[in-house]
Write a protein that holds these residues in place. Structure first.
Motif, PDB file in Angstrom:
ATOM      1  N   LEU A 628     -44.245 -46.998  28.609  1.00  0.00           N
ATOM      2  CA  LEU A 628     -44.335 -48.636  28.054  1.00  0.00           C
ATOM      3  C   LEU A 628     -44.535 -48.351  26.911  1.00  0.00           C
ATOM      4  N   GLU A 629     -44.827 -47.372  26.125  1.00  0.00           N
ATOM      5  CA  GLU A 629     -44.384 -46.693  25.206  1.00  0.00           C
ATOM      6  C   GLU A 629     -43.627 -46.600  24.080  1.00  0.00           C
ATOM      7  N   LEU A 630     -42.581 -45.810  25.702  1.00  0.00           N
ATOM      8  CA  LEU A 630     -41.480 -45.132  25.128  1.00  0.00           C
ATOM      9  C   LEU A 630     -40.481 -46.742  24.389  1.00  0.00           C
ATOM     10  N   ALA A 631     -40.448 -47.828  26.177  1.00  0.00           N
ATOM     11  CA  ALA A 631     -39.487 -48.620  26.695  1.00  0.00           C
ATOM     12  C   ALA A 631     -39.715 -49.858  25.092  1.00  0.00           C
ATOM     13  N   ARG A 632     -41.431 -50.070  24.782  1.00  0.00           N
ATOM     14  CA  ARG A 632     -41.743 -51.399  23.419  1.00  0.00           C
ATOM     15  C   ARG A 632     -41.104 -50.361  22.544  1.00  0.00           C
ATOM     16  N   ARG A 633     -41.185 -48.917  21.701  1.00  0.00           N
ATOM     17  CA  ARG A 633     -40.416 -48.515  20.347  1.00  0.00           C
ATOM     18  C   ARG A 633     -38.189 -48.535  20.305  1.00  0.00           C
ATOM     19  N   TYR A 634     -37.972 -49.044  22.015  1.00  0.00           N
ATOM     20  CA  TYR A 634     -36.910 -49.015  21.605  1.00  0.00           C
ATOM     21  C   TYR A 634     -36.537 -49.710  22.358  1.00  0.00           C
ATOM     22  N   ASN A 635     -37.379 -50.971  22.468  1.00  0.00           N
ATOM     23  CA  ASN A 635     -37.179 -52.421  22.846  1.00  0.00           C
ATOM     24  C   ASN A 635     -36.035 -52.771  23.924  1.00  0.00           C
ATOM     25  N   ILE A 636     -36.607 -51.606  25.356  1.00  0.00           N
ATOM     26  CA  ILE A 636     -36.201 -52.073  26.021  1.00  0.00           C
ATOM     27  C   ILE A 636     -36.696 -52.987  27.462  1.00  0.00           C
ATOM     28  N   ALA A 637     -36.289 -54.229  27.689  1.00  0.00           N
ATOM     29  CA  ALA A 637     -37.506 -55.345  28.279  1.00  0.00           C
ATOM     30  C   ALA A 637     -37.807 -55.057  29.643  1.00  0.00           C
ATOM     31  N   LYS A 638     -36.443 -54.728  30.309  1.00  0.00           N
ATOM     32  CA  LYS A 638     -36.466 -54.567  32.102  1.00  0.00           C
ATOM     33  C   LYS A 638     -37.612 -53.875  32.338  1.00  0.00           C
ATOM     34  N   ARG A 639     -37.931 -52.392  31.253  1.00  0.00           N
ATOM     35  CA  ARG A 639     -39.086 -50.880  31.463  1.00  0.00           C
ATOM     36  C   ARG A 639     -39.792 -51.752  31.501  1.00  0.00           C
ATOM     37  N   ILE A 640     -40.095 -52.179  30.171  1.00  0.00           N
ATOM     38  CA  ILE A 640     -41.510 -53.178  29.726  1.00  0.00           C
ATOM     39  C   ILE A 640     -42.588 -53.509  30.613  1.00  0.00           C
ATOM     40  N   ASP A 641     -40.955 -54.660  31.444  1.00  0.00           N
ATOM     41  CA  ASP A 641     -42.047 -55.633  32.511  1.00  0.00           C
ATOM     42  C   ASP A 641     -42.310 -54.652  33.598  1.00  0.00           C
TER      43      ASP A 641
END
Length: 665
Positions: A628-641
């Motif tokens: 989640l921290e990685l996905a938020r840092r690089y704005n990877i929306a699908k992985r955040i969800d």
């Protein structure tokens, strides 16, 4: 440098220290500072001379300087030999028992300064030159570079006043950027501001806008950045040595054609229309003369101010010659990017290469694996974006779309940055303006891939269908097979396993007709993906094992990591815990090594699911949070969800624990 040491260290001690650097970098100031600091070590005094190696008046000869030095040492004019070599011998004899410091400023080359150096003893020499003087024996070298930001700030604060520079931080930053860390430019700016206390820094910052009179502004009295640079340039332009005159031409072309980006001997060979070996020699001549910087091996870059000066040197090259040089360089980038993508993706079909004289005998980078190719492209990305824009300005759609398509390899690990999307869109605009059907076909094909990587499924399918029509129109079966394979992957991504299988089999059949073995592993992985989705993990595992066997050791880390991730996931479904985590750990190591943030997030999702599946709640939570921290840092929306859903499932599990294994999120 010191006068002590005697015979014990005399043989090893350097007899001269060469301070070298570009014009205006502060060589003379440093030499005078050092001479002042060490004056007590040389009780017999110091001899100073401006050798005028660079300047309009012509260099001073050793013959005349030896006469002056000998006179300073007490030799009567009548006793001076007529021959220069005899004067040099007499000079060295006069220094033998003395401790004298020679300060020889502005030497042209080693031959210019060699007759003036002591042969041994306790005397020493400080030499400044715009050349490295690497061929001067028994000498130490101190190359100077532009000042770092902290020193620039300190210098301007001293010249202008600390409160004044603190009051306008944005204007100060613009001024420092415009001066490029060059002490001469900073002193001119500081002097101008100090003499005009009512001026805001923003006023001078505006006047220092690059290519809008900046060099005119960087002149005050005897201090003139343009004139300082001219001394270096004219010396090589008007040299008696053909190689130096060739280097002057290279300097002009770099400034007029490619001033903002580094070149290598390979790219410069294309720009200059010479061999790679010759380009390396020419670039080294420029580096030795400090007309280019060489911040790392085989990379050469114009200092910002020197680049602006070089861009104004158009006295000998025609516009036609400069355009031809630019086209050769853009062609080199298109070909180099194609090589990088071929290494990074092992694509089943590469775009057709450029035709014509500009692409003959190009020296291209060689890549041992996908990681090296992707890192090369990442480093060149600013130049690639500029190359794409320049191709559009020239109306060369054939170059523009190949440059954009050539970023496919880089995008395989950096799709999430949006860089590739922007380049593809720009190239598509150019291709449409010039009715370039082949370019549009390839751009639709790669734009579909960009959308698919970012999970923009509808847009991906739209571009795939257009690309399929365009390549069917061209009767290109290999392209059709590849696009059908991409459609299979997309249908699988949106959960339509039936259509995924249909398109995978159509792709496989076309590759079979073409006897294209390179597509075997790719299509086999598509079929394995379908079997996994259809609830056939044992069959999928067998296919993934075969894919891994086919690609392991080929240098294709991205494809291998993807296969290992999927293999680990089906092993999870089969209950083979240790083997699953072994495959996932190998995949994650590959992604991390390649700085593939999107791929790392993918792998962490599957690893978290595996921990959840096997009831390892703490490990699952830690992995979800890391992802989640990685996905938020690089704005990877699908992985955040997905991460949020996974953490929510864990929370539910904690509230209502059940014996046995959880099916996972």
């Amino acid at each position: 440098m010191g006068a002590d040491g005697g015979a014990r260290n005399g043989a090893a001690r350097a007899r001269a220290v060469v301070i070298s650097g570009m014009g205006g970098v502060g060589k003379t100031a440093l030499a005078m500072h050092v001479a002042h600091r060490v004056r007590e070590a040389f009780p017999d005094g110091a001899l100073y001379a401006d050798l005028r190696g660079y300047g309009a008046g012509g260099a001073r000869t050793a013959h005349e300087l030896l006469a002056r030095f000998l006179s300073d040492l007490g030799v009567h004019q009548d006793a001076l030999p007529e021959d220069t070599d005899d004067r040099a011998l007499l000079f060295r004899s006069a220094l033998a028992e003395r401790r004298v410091l020679l300060v020889l400023d502005n030497a042209r080359n080693a031959a210019h300064v060699a007759p003036l150096l002591p042969a041994g003893g306790h005397s020493a020499a400080l030499i400044t030159s715009r050349q490295l003087l690497a061929d001067l024996p028994r000498s130490a070298r101190v190359p100077l570079s532009p000042l770092p930001e902290s020193d620039q700030y300190a210098l301007l604060a001293k010249l202008v006043g600390a409160e004044r520079v603190r009051s306008e931080p944005e204007a100060l930053a613009a001024i420092m950027a415009a001066c490029g860390g060059l002490p001469l430019a900073l002193h001119i700016v500081g002097g101008r501001l100090a003499s005009r206390p009512s001026w805001p820094l923003a006023l001078l910052a505006k006047r220092l806008t690059p290519h809008q009179g900046r060099l005119d502004t960087l002149a005050m009295g005897e201090f003139d950045v343009r004139r300082t640079f001219a001394m270096s340039y004219v010396a090589v332009r008007d040299s008696e040595q053909p190689l130096e005159r060739e280097a002057a031409r290279a300097f002009r072309l770099l400034g007029r054609v490619w001033p903002a980006h580094a070149v290598t001997p390979q790219s410069a060979a294309a720009l200059l229309d010479v061999t790679e070996a010759r380009a390396a020699v020419v670039l080294d001549v420029l580096a030795d003369a400090h007309l280019v910087l060489d911040p790392e091996p085989d990379r050469y870059l114009l200092h910002d101010l020197l680049g602006e000066y070089a861009a104004q040197r158009d006295e000998e090259d025609t516009e036609q010659e400069r355009t031809a040089a630019l086209i050769r360089l853009l062609s080199w980038y298109a070909a180099a990017l194609a090589a990088a993508t071929a290494a990074a993706t092992r694509e089943t079909q590469s775009p057709p290469p450029l035709d014509g004289e500009t692409v003959k005998n190009l020296s291209l980078p060689e890549f041992t694996d996908d990681e090296e190719a992707i890192r090369w492209t990442a480093r060149e990305l600013p130049a690639v974006r500029d190359a794409l824009t320049r191709a559009g300005e020239l109306g060369r759609s054939d170059l523009a779309w190949r440059i954009a398509v050539g970023l496919f390899g880089h995008a395989s690990t950096h799709w999430w940055t949006g860089e590739w999307d922007a380049c593809l869109e720009q190239a598509m605009d150019i291709a449409r303006r010039h009715d370039d059907r082949l370019g549009q076909a390839w751009l639709h094909r790669r734009t579909a891939v960009a959308h698919g990587m970012a999970f923009r499924n509808e847009a991906c399918l739209e571009h795939l269908r257009i690309a399929l029509d365009l390549f069917t129109e061209r009767a290109d079966l290999t392209a059709q097979a590849s696009i059908l394979g991409n459609m299979s992957a997309l249908y699988l991504q949106i959960g339509d396993s039936e259509q995924a299988l249909v398109h995978a089999e159509r792709s496989r059949d076309l590759y079979g007709e073409l006897r294209n073995s390179r597509g075997e592993a790719l299509i086999l992985s598509r079929i394995a993906d379908v079997r996994k989705t259809r609830g056939e993990p044992a069959l999928a595992a067998a296919d993934y094992r075969r894919v891994i066997e086919l690609i392991r050791g080929t240098g294709h880390g991205v494809f291998l990591a993807t296969a290992l991730t999927n293999y680990g996931d089906v092993l999870r479904l089969l209950g083979e815990r240790d083997e699953a985590f072994e495959a996932l750990a190998e995949a994650l190591a590959i992604r991390l090594r390649m700085d593939d943030h999107g791929g790392t997030a993918d792998c962490l999702v599957f690893t978290a699911r595996a921990h959840h599946h096997f009831g390892e709640w703490d490990a699952a939570r830690e992995t979800w949070e890391r992802c989640l921290e990685l996905a938020r840092r690089y704005n990877i929306a699908k992985r955040i969800d997905e991460c949020l859903e996974g953490l929510k499932a864990l929370a539910s599990q904690a509230l209502a624990p059940r014996p046995g294994r959880s099916p996972g999120p």
